[in-house]
Design an enzyme around this catalytic site. Structure first.
Site, mmCIF file in Angstrom:
data_model
loop_
_atom_site.group_PDB
_atom_site.id
_atom_site.type_symbol
_atom_site.label_atom_id
_atom_site.label_comp_id
_atom_site.label_asym_id
_atom_site.label_seq_id
_atom_site.Cartn_x
_atom_site.Cartn_y
_atom_site.Cartn_z
ATOM 1 N N ASP A 122 52.800 44.825 33.122
ATOM 2 C CA ASP A 122 51.882 43.064 34.088
ATOM 3 C C ASP A 122 50.701 42.996 33.006
ATOM 4 O O ASP A 122 50.045 43.635 32.081
ATOM 5 C CB ASP A 122 51.510 43.743 35.466
ATOM 6 C CG ASP A 122 50.611 42.852 36.453
ATOM 7 O OD1 ASP A 122 50.317 41.596 35.208
ATOM 8 O OD2 ASP A 122 50.862 42.468 36.926
HETATM 9 C C1 NOJ Z 1 48.808 40.402 37.124
HETATM 10 C C2 NOJ Z 1 49.708 40.318 38.171
HETATM 11 O O1 NOJ Z 1 49.184 41.305 38.963
HETATM 12 C C3 NOJ Z 1 50.776 39.601 37.523
HETATM 13 O O2 NOJ Z 1 51.317 39.148 38.907
HETATM 14 C C4 NOJ Z 1 50.716 38.104 37.330
HETATM 15 O O3 NOJ Z 1 52.257 37.290 36.765
HETATM 16 C C5 NOJ Z 1 49.520 38.662 35.760
HETATM 17 N N1 NOJ Z 1 48.474 39.318 36.096
HETATM 18 C C6 NOJ Z 1 49.637 37.155 34.271
HETATM 19 O O4 NOJ Z 1 48.535 36.049 35.044
#
Ligand code: NOJ
Length: 758
Positions: free
Chosen positions: A291
């Site tokens: 993530d």
């Molecule tokens: C953080 C989020 O937790 C995730 O779900 C998302 O895909 C990413 N950022 C990218 O934006």
């Protein structure tokens, strides 16, 4: 760098493998051999490059404005980047791809990822809402449309579906998932993956999907985003992992790490989860992306000393690509040289990335998704019709005393009231991709579009919900004091035959980092509702929200309540369809609605305690100041018609592996309208080597009946349905007695018993 005489040979085989020489392309079909021949050409620097993902929110088509971005551009040219996110449009993705294809040695195309969560341009209901339709075909279709619109804009990878089972309404991200049940979440996850990816990933109208967040993110303590997760193996395997296992089996191209730790180990550095379970046990061959920054965040977790240490832990654990964390980029080459990370593990990670790129067709045509012609061919009108249809299917009728709804012909004066009644932005929701701000059909507009001309509609906002700037990034400021609009709302309400009130949550009250300790009607909304109720009791309350709300007062005092969620572009039209009876509501809750926030986390598939409450000791395992069950339970939802369930019939009472039982029920439409009922099947394993939930959803079927019609609904009960992660730490069923339930929600069920003989 490889010796030049070998380089010639390798490049030759690479071009054969990748089909860049069209005449000999067809001679090698096997993706694995293509992957191997590319890998054989790569330096360690180039390999690490494939494991790096950059955010792309800078102007790729013009001169880079910041030094940092200039450096990123140079790195793209040098083949030090494998993927990007948030590069939006055909032109921008083409420019970024060109930097790689025209400058890097091996010309390995980039992937472009984006959070396409509930549509790209055409915005569908948020995932929690859409799940309330229990319509897997519809959910697959909206994913297919989202893929088509994304692909036409250069995107070939979505960070969706989120298949985190989530049972805590305080958690802001509950709106991004499919609620509290592992079975339903698995089914929805697979439908979404099929829709995004189609049968063939290299089809330029489909895109790679991501199963996220692996794992446990929905179990954050106290519903606080990113918070510690403390679950044991039993809960992990039985409640959290099933949707991920189903996603892996369905061939999802990528997985995403979770931000949280689980029982002391951050998910991003969790070798058991990533290597042992996902990659070995489930034999899954895609790649795991971190993530955003979750690799270096292991430093703040107190699990890594510094970025380099975090990179080592993450790669060794099986995290393949670093999303904007900068840890792999800065440390992996040295870690390999120092022997802290093995060549084999790097090779495995790179192969996984290359495999997905091959499957996406990028080696054959790096610009496959950056094609301006695709955009022109998008049937937006058809997509809008689908958005309306799925939105109305997602609406859940919670209460309808004396059949206040659908709106009767005798109603000639309607007052539409509430901060969300004419809000054209909130229905677009959070994670709105390229959904335009203020572009949804509001409830007021929807009603005006559909209602007979002789009906008089008046409107008063009554109060603001949020004040000041609203955005993805800013914390929201709720109006807690200004009631100056009440008087006008009261005035029109007192003259109306029917009041329709639209209350709930702002789009940005749910989503990432949007956890709340209060889940009632925020600000002055409850006060407004009570004030209107004083002058007119004929209220249909339409809730627009992304999480279960605490609505005990409304539930007791307001005759009709419609859960309309955050429904996307066609919100108002879809709600009007239901209010006017053009669509008979059929949605069912994918999450329990609490009586009080103190019940959270609240879910139907809980375990029994050793002292379940009983008529004498009502507060055992409960509360002294509130009932312990849900106000509206999982699976609940009314219709404008009524359904009656007969008793269950079993084809036999002993189930033998390989020899399923049939369980059936007669379902009758006892009302006066055609309607759809989602018939639900639950089981309970009465005694097992580890305790089992009091009920577990194991099947559901939509059944459409005309007034007076009866149908027999039959489910098959087979041994695999009874398997669980047990005391032997394996998935198996155990002989013994079971209960089987069928009914219209997780509380109102008919029951029978059977036994499993082994
Ligand atoms: C953080 C989020 O937790 C995730 O779900 C998302 O895909 C990413 N950022 C990218 O934006």
């Amino acid at each position: 760098m490889k010796k030049i005489n070998f380089l010639g040979f390798f490049l030759f085989s690479y071009f054969i493998a990748t089909g860049q020489n069209a005449t000999i392309k067809s001679s090698i079909k096997d993706v694995e051999s293509k992957v191997d021949s590319v890998l054989a050409l790569m330096t360690i620097q180039e390999k690490v490059g494939q494991l790096v993902q950059y955010n792309g929110s800078w102007d790729l088509t013009g001169p880079a404005s910041e030094m940092n971005n200039k450096q990123k551009e140079e790195n793209l040219k040098a083949g030090k980047v494998g993927a990007m996110l948030n590069v939006l449009s055909v032109e921008a993705t083409r420019e970024a791809q060109k930097l790689v294809m025209e400058n890097s040695r091996l010309k390995i195309p980039l992937m472009f990822g984006y959070d396409v969560i509930h549509g790209y341009t055409t915005i569908f209901p948020v995932p929690l809402a859409e799940t309330a339709s229990w319509d897997l075909e519809a959910m697959e279709r909206t994913a297919e449309i989202a893929a088509l619109e994304s692909a036409a804009n250069g995107i070939n990878w979505t960070f969706s579906p989120m298949i985190d089972v989530s049972r805590d309404a305080r958690w802001g991200r509950i709106m991004e998932g499919s609620g509290e049940d592992p079975y339903l979440t698995s089914k929805v996850g697979v439908a979404k993956i099929k829709g995004y990816q189609s049968e063939d990933l290299s089809n330029p109208q489909s895109i790679a999907a991501t199963a996220k967040h692996f794992a446990g993110y929905g179990f954050a303590e106290a519903g606080r985003d990113y918070n510690t997760v403390n679950v044991g193996d039993n809960e992990l395997h039985n409640s959290i992992l099933p949707p991920f296992k189903a996603a892996a089996k369905a061939g999802v191209a990528t997985f995403m790490n979770a931000f949280n730790e689980i029982d002391g180990i951050p998910a991003t550095g969790h070798k058991v989860l990533l290597r042992d379970i996902l990659k070995k046990k489930w034999n899954w061959d895609g790649f795991v992306v971190s993530d955003w920054g979750s690799i270096p965040e292991m430093v703040a977790h107190g699990f890594a000393r510094d970025k380099s240490h975090a990179a080592k832990i993450a790669l060794n654990a099986g995290s393949d690509m670093d999303m904007e964390g900068g840890a792999y980029e800065s440390s992996l080459v040295d870690l390999v040289k120092e022997g802290e990370v093995s060549q084999d593990d790097i090779n495995d990670a790179v192969k996984r990335v290359l495999r997905v790129k091959f499957k996406l067709g990028l080696f054959e045509n790096p610009y496959l998704y950056s094609n301006p012609d695709l955009l022109e061919k998008i049937p937006f009108e058809e997509h809008t019709a689908v958005a309306r249809d799925v939105a109305r299917k997602s609406i859940v009728l919670l209460k309808n005393e004396d059949n206040l709804l659908p709106i009767k012909e005798s109603v000639k004066k309607i007052a539409v009231i509430g901060p969300l009644a004419n809000d054209k932005d909130t229905p677009i929701g959070n994670w709105r991709a390229q959904g335009e701000a203020n572009s949804a059909v509001s409830l007021l507009e929807g009603l005006k579009n559909s209602i007979d001309e002789d009906v008089d509609i008046s409107y008063a906002k009554g109060a603001d919900l949020a004040i000041g700037e609203r955005s993805f990034l800013m914390p929201l400021k709720i109006n807690e004091t200004d009631t100056s609009g009440f008087a006008e709302a009261i005035r029109i309400a007192s003259q109306a035959d029917l009041v329709i009130m639209a209350l709930g949550e702002d789009a940005f009250q749910t989503g990432e980092g949007r956890s709340q300790v209060n889940i009632g009607l925020a600000g002055v909304q409850q006060e407004l509702l009570k004030a209107i109720h004083k002058v007119n009791k004929n209220i249909a309350l339409v809730l627009i929200n992304g999480r279960p709300l605490e609505i005990s007062w409304a539930s007791e005092n307001i005759p009709a309540i419609v859960e309309a969620w955050i429904l996307g572009s066609q919100s108002g039209n879809a709600i009007a369809d239901v209010l006017l009876g053009d669509y008979n509501p059929s949605g069912k809750l994918p999450v329990s609605f609490p009586r009080a926030v103190g019940q959270e986390p609240l879910y139907y598939n809980q375990k029994s305690t050793g002292r379940p409450s009983n008529p004498v000791h009502v507060t055992y395992s409960g509360y002294t100041d509130q009932k312990k069950d849900a106000l509206y339970p999982f699976g609940y939802g009314l219709s404008y018609t009524t359904f009656e369930y007969g008793n269950l019939k079993l084809s036999k009472e002993e189930l033998i592996p390989g020899n399923p039982i049939e369980v059936s029920v007669e379902l009758s439409n006892t009302g006066d309208k055609r309607g759809k009922e989602i018939v639900q099947l639950y089981i309970r394993d009465l005694v097992a080597s580890t305790t089992r939930p009091v009920k577990e959803l194991k099947g559901f079927k939509p059944v459409i009946l005309n007034p007076g019609e009866t149908k027999t609904v039959t489910f098959e009960l087979s041994e695999p349905m009874l398997r669980f992660y047990n005391a032997n730490e394996t998935w198996e069923s155990e002989a013994g007695k079971f209960e089987v339930f069928i009914g219209s929600n997780s509380r109102d069920l008919k029951k029978a018993t059977f036994s499993l003989e082994k």
